[in-house]
Design an enzyme around this catalytic site. Sequence first.
Site, short mmCIF file in Angstrom:
data_model
loop_
_atom_site.label_atom_id
_atom_site.label_comp_id
_atom_site.label_asym_id
_atom_site.label_seq_id
_atom_site.Cartn_x
_atom_site.Cartn_y
_atom_site.Cartn_z
N GLY A 124 -11.76 39.44 -45.19
CA GLY A 124 -10.66 39.02 -45.78
C GLY A 124 -10.01 40.27 -46.48
O GLY A 124 -8.61 40.77 -46.28
N THR A 125 -10.74 41.34 -47.22
CA THR A 125 -10.13 42.27 -47.73
C THR A 125 -9.75 43.46 -46.66
O THR A 125 -8.65 43.82 -46.85
CB THR A 125 -11.44 43.00 -48.66
OG1 THR A 125 -11.79 42.08 -49.45
CG2 THR A 125 -10.76 44.17 -49.25
N ASN A 135 -7.08 31.44 -54.77
CA ASN A 135 -8.53 31.02 -54.92
C ASN A 135 -8.80 30.88 -56.29
O ASN A 135 -10.00 30.27 -56.32
CB ASN A 135 -9.14 32.62 -54.46
CG ASN A 135 -8.37 33.62 -55.09
OD1 ASN A 135 -7.15 33.97 -55.04
ND2 ASN A 135 -9.46 34.33 -55.98
N GLN A 157 -8.51 31.44 -48.24
CA GLN A 157 -8.88 30.16 -49.07
C GLN A 157 -8.74 28.86 -48.31
O GLN A 157 -8.91 27.67 -48.34
CB GLN A 157 -8.53 30.01 -50.32
CG GLN A 157 -9.16 31.04 -51.30
CD GLN A 157 -10.57 30.83 -51.42
OE1 GLN A 157 -11.04 29.64 -51.46
NE2 GLN A 157 -11.40 31.68 -51.82
N SER A 183 -11.28 34.73 -43.25
CA SER A 183 -12.71 35.28 -43.48
C SER A 183 -13.77 34.20 -43.27
O SER A 183 -13.48 33.24 -43.84
CB SER A 183 -12.84 35.95 -45.06
OG SER A 183 -13.94 36.48 -45.13
N ALA A 184 -14.75 34.52 -42.47
CA ALA A 184 -15.41 33.37 -41.88
C ALA A 184 -16.42 32.93 -43.05
O ALA A 184 -16.67 31.77 -43.06
CB ALA A 184 -16.52 33.95 -40.93
N HIS A 185 -16.54 33.75 -44.10
CA HIS A 185 -17.69 33.31 -45.01
C HIS A 185 -17.10 32.14 -46.01
O HIS A 185 -17.94 31.75 -46.85
CB HIS A 185 -18.47 34.26 -45.73
CG HIS A 185 -17.70 35.15 -46.83
ND1 HIS A 185 -17.66 34.89 -48.17
CD2 HIS A 185 -16.75 36.05 -46.86
CE1 HIS A 185 -16.97 35.50 -48.93
NE2 HIS A 185 -16.14 36.46 -48.07
N THR A 212 -17.74 49.42 -33.31
CA THR A 212 -18.39 48.43 -32.42
C THR A 212 -18.35 47.11 -32.96
O THR A 212 -18.46 46.92 -34.15
CB THR A 212 -19.79 48.97 -32.34
OG1 THR A 212 -19.67 50.40 -31.86
CG2 THR A 212 -20.67 48.14 -31.33
N CYS A 267 -15.09 38.19 -57.74
CA CYS A 267 -14.99 39.59 -58.12
C CYS A 267 -14.64 40.03 -59.55
O CYS A 267 -14.85 40.87 -59.81
CB CYS A 267 -13.92 40.37 -57.27
SG CYS A 267 -13.50 39.32 -55.48
#
Length: 387
Positions: A71-72, A151, A179, A199-201, A237, A325
């Site tokens: 995300g960042t 969030n 989110q 963002s996957a997590h 990569t 954060c």
Amino acid sequence: MERIYMDYAATTPTDPLVVQAMQPYFYDKFGNPSSIHFFGQEAKKAIEEARSKIARFLGAKEEEIIFTSGGTESDNFALFGVLWANSAKGNHVVTTAIEHHAILEPANFLEKQGFKVTYVRPDLNGLVSPEDIANAITDKTVLVSVMHANNEIGTIQPISEIGRITRDKGVYFHTDAVQTVGHIPIDVNESNLDLLSLSAHKFYGPKGIGCLYVRKGTRIQAYLRGGGQERHRRASTENLPGIVGLGRAVDLCKDRMQDEAKEQERLRDKLISEIQKRIDHVYLNGHPTKRLPNNVNFSIEYIEGESMLLNMDMLGFAASTGSACTSGDLEPSHVLLAIGRPHALCHGSIRLTLGRFTRESDIDSFLDAFPGVVAKLRAMSPLYDQK
Ligand code: PLP
């Protein structure tokens, strides 16, 4: 001690089915997708399959998906990439006061470089008015960036209405959907989006992988420069196992999202109403209905958020005071301040976020334990004594 996780907005556990899908891509199928031999082509095929799943899920085209580290990076890429590429047109970006730091920090950096940023303020429920966005746009505006859902307080923004305005005015529209993707529906065409971060997590995928959707024709400069990966738009990569995991996480959410949201909404509403019943002087932060299905955020008067968290953690419950954060940071939440909460209430906030593995018994255990912790902390508070 059984530990109960109620901090899904900070991160989610990687679903075992996602881990299973990623597994072969560490050792057996480890190739570099840029290599022309068999190993490379096998890796490339896996990446393109994942790209295609994600594109379909968002209503996008495959070539509009650029993999990033999360995300960042996607947020930084959107802001810097679009502002730098369109400096001949203008130097102004419109965003909101309640964005994640992944938007606010690059916005602040752009200001230091001479760009202009307008931070639109939300209302008391955290809702941003499309009219305020329209009024903030000038002939120098290049980009509008408004998060899909917050969030901390979970408020869902009217991004389709904002998208109609940006389209009419001919400015690019970015949303930070970190989110929401995998939790509530989003379609880049229905919302007239030009850019979207995910963002996957945050939806049962691995950490360190995400993507930026960039509508075909959008002028954007590369942010990471080096090799020619991702059609020269993002060097490095590719994170092969991560990308495969992201694709699998999308698969699972596509099938389960609707049912999961319904169940989480039920548990969320139970938490909200029971906390209000069992504890006095509590204030719900965020919109009462236009909110993420899994988000509960309260300010509890006369106590500190950190003390609540530590005491609940000792009893086995993992919650948060705001975004991961910023917790550990004694500054009050910029989101709570922006919605007009007084300092004392900003310091006494607790965020509970639910997810795929939350059970009703977790909610019940929390409700049994929490009022006691609040009472204990208030008993030590001179302010509560005097009320
Ligand atoms: N944007 C929002 C709204 C978030 O909640 C987060 C993570 O907390 C991010 C961006 C950053 O995402 P990542 O952790 O993938 O860098």
